[in-house]
Scaffold this active site. Sequence first.
Site, PDB file in Angstrom:
ATOM      1  N   GLU A 152       0.902  -1.352  -0.038  1.00 23.63           N
ATOM      2  CA  GLU A 152      -0.027  -0.080  -0.107  1.00 23.63           C
ATOM      3  C   GLU A 152       0.856   1.063   0.075  1.00 23.63           C
ATOM      4  OE1 GLU A 152      -2.585  -0.710   3.272  1.00 23.63           O
ATOM      5  OE2 GLU A 152      -3.913  -1.620   1.931  1.00 23.63           O
TER       6      GLU A 152
ATOM      7  N   GLU B 103      -5.473  -8.146  -1.295  1.00 20.72           N
ATOM      8  CA  GLU B 103      -6.226  -8.288   0.077  1.00 20.72           C
ATOM      9  C   GLU B 103      -7.514  -7.638  -0.054  1.00 20.72           C
ATOM     10  OE1 GLU B 103      -4.608  -5.500   3.049  1.00 20.72           O
ATOM     11  OE2 GLU B 103      -2.683  -5.894   2.642  1.00 20.72           O
TER      12      GLU B 103
HETATM   13  C1  BG6 Z   1      -4.492  -3.149   4.807  1.00 20.03           C
HETATM   14  C2  BG6 Z   1      -3.038  -3.521   5.352  1.00 20.03           C
HETATM   15  O1  BG6 Z   1      -4.411  -1.692   4.893  1.00 20.03           O
HETATM   16  O2  BG6 Z   1      -5.733  -3.710   5.592  1.00 20.03           O
HETATM   17  C3  BG6 Z   1      -3.117  -4.711   6.301  1.00 20.03           C
HETATM   18  O3  BG6 Z   1      -2.277  -3.764   4.371  1.00 20.03           O
HETATM   19  C4  BG6 Z   1      -4.211  -4.410   7.237  1.00 20.03           C
HETATM   20  O4  BG6 Z   1      -1.793  -4.897   7.187  1.00 20.03           O
HETATM   21  C5  BG6 Z   1      -5.655  -4.699   6.686  1.00 20.03           C
HETATM   22  O5  BG6 Z   1      -4.284  -5.590   8.183  1.00 20.03           O
HETATM   23  C6  BG6 Z   1      -6.776  -4.401   7.360  1.00 20.03           C
HETATM   24  O6  BG6 Z   1      -6.696  -3.650   8.295  1.00 20.03           O
HETATM   25  P1  BG6 Z   1      -6.894  -3.691   9.678  1.00 20.03           P
HETATM   26  O7  BG6 Z   1      -6.697  -2.395  10.259  1.00 20.03           O
HETATM   27  O8  BG6 Z   1      -8.364  -4.030   9.776  1.00 20.03           O
HETATM   28  O9  BG6 Z   1      -6.050  -4.880  10.133  1.00 20.03           O
END
Ligand code: BG6
Length: 488
Positions: free
Chosen positions: A189, A385
């Site tokens: 990101e 993701e």
């Molecule tokens: C992304 C990141 O922004 O979101 C991850 O790359 C992160 O590392 C994921 O875990 C979800 O966000 P969160 O804060 O709910 O864990």
Amino acid sequence: MSNFPKDFLWGGAIAANQAEGAWNIGGKGLSVADVAKYRPELDVKDYVSQWHVTPEQIKEGMQTEDVVYWPKRRGIDFYHRYKEDLTLFKELGIKCLRTSIAWTRIFPNGIEEEPNTEGINFYVNLFKEMERNEIEPVVTLSHYEMPLYLVNHYDGWVSRDVISMFERFVKVCVDNFGQYINYWLTFNEIDSVFRHPFTTVGVVEEKYESKKEAEAAIYQALHHQFIASSLATKYIHETLPNAKVGAMLTRTLAYPLNSNPEDVALAQRHNRENYFYSDVQVFGEYPQFMKKYFEDEKIEIKQLSGDEEILKQHTVDFVSFSYYMSMIKTVNEKDMEKVGGNLITSVKNPYLETSAWGWQVDPVGLRISLIDLYDRYHLPLFIVENGIGSIDEFVDGTVHDDYRIDYFKQHFKEIDRAISEGVEVIGYTSWGIIDIVSASTSQMSKRYGFIYVDADDLGNGSYDRYKKDSFHWYKKVIETNGRSLYLN
Ligand code: BG6
């Protein structure tokens, strides 16, 4: 009927700093993630405060060995349990696993001349075990886990010196793990530098006299990451002829609130600013609108004479991205209802539901993102993701998570539809395939996985793993290459 290609890489994702734990084992140094404190007093929807780390908090983190309120130090103990986890992942049927390599396991402070052998051995064993389980690694070189030493002594990525330290780290990774890895991502990101500068580029905003100065420092740090990303791409291409390198963007899709042309223009502006990061990595140059912005704002980015050439010559092979939600842009934002999320806050979209953390769930937005990205870059896309953080109820050894199944079903159908419209998608790794510590809130109770981990926010629990209902559902999707999405 499903349109997923035969060799589609169904998978799951985690990151070293959220999963491995073992923060002070095997010679590992302190990373920025290790000083992120769990702060239950903060509103979980307040994304900005959750991420913000002050100089006092850094100091506090450095002075304590506590793992209760510093949950990323314990993760889910993947460091010791990876074999058991890979066995479960194999049973789930995934073709690939995205994880990252903790820089601080290899170079504890980032500055050492020689790498830490124990750290190298850990990853060699991990990748060998993945090979044994026929799970292809997708590896992020930097996922919010730079050595804290570089923040304290070099102002993070603002210093050009960090590029060569990162290059040294990349070289060790490629030379030692390259034979196992075909898919590499440089910076997770990369666009999140302004959303949480400490975690991404090691910028402590309090060190700067004004917001303007901090902004200039972040752009300087970002420039250094762009160069480091290109140099990593160069080394991987030269050393591993079959390997592919990807950019990694948070796709922060924005819609106009309505047909008011000013709202449309605002959404366009947001989307363009989001694409800026992948534009540099795909086209190998800064887009004109950013050059103009720097000129207008008198932001002077220090560049060396060869920089333009480095960016131009070593561009990425594919574009990967995270996708969680969409947002709304309007010139009349003031009086509108707001929601939280990983895009800071946004106006509430009346057509969308929100997660317990206030993130707007928008499967169609994933299709829109895929089509837009493909039209813009003409490169293969990899969704690395996507998922939903939920409160899971653990009953009789499992979790009945219909809501998660529903979430994934809708998103998978939209990917399928984008593929049917000609978009080239090479793979999908759900976030996180197993419950891990949340990046923003450091909670365990914000669960994303198909596998439940028996641990609470303060680290109590057996850390045993249990399959949720969604585990069996995802297994079927993978087995049928998406066809099961359309049955009953
Ligand atoms: C992304 C990141 O922004 O979101 C991850 O790359 C992160 O590392 C994921 O875990 C979800 O966000 P969160 O804060 O709910 O864990």
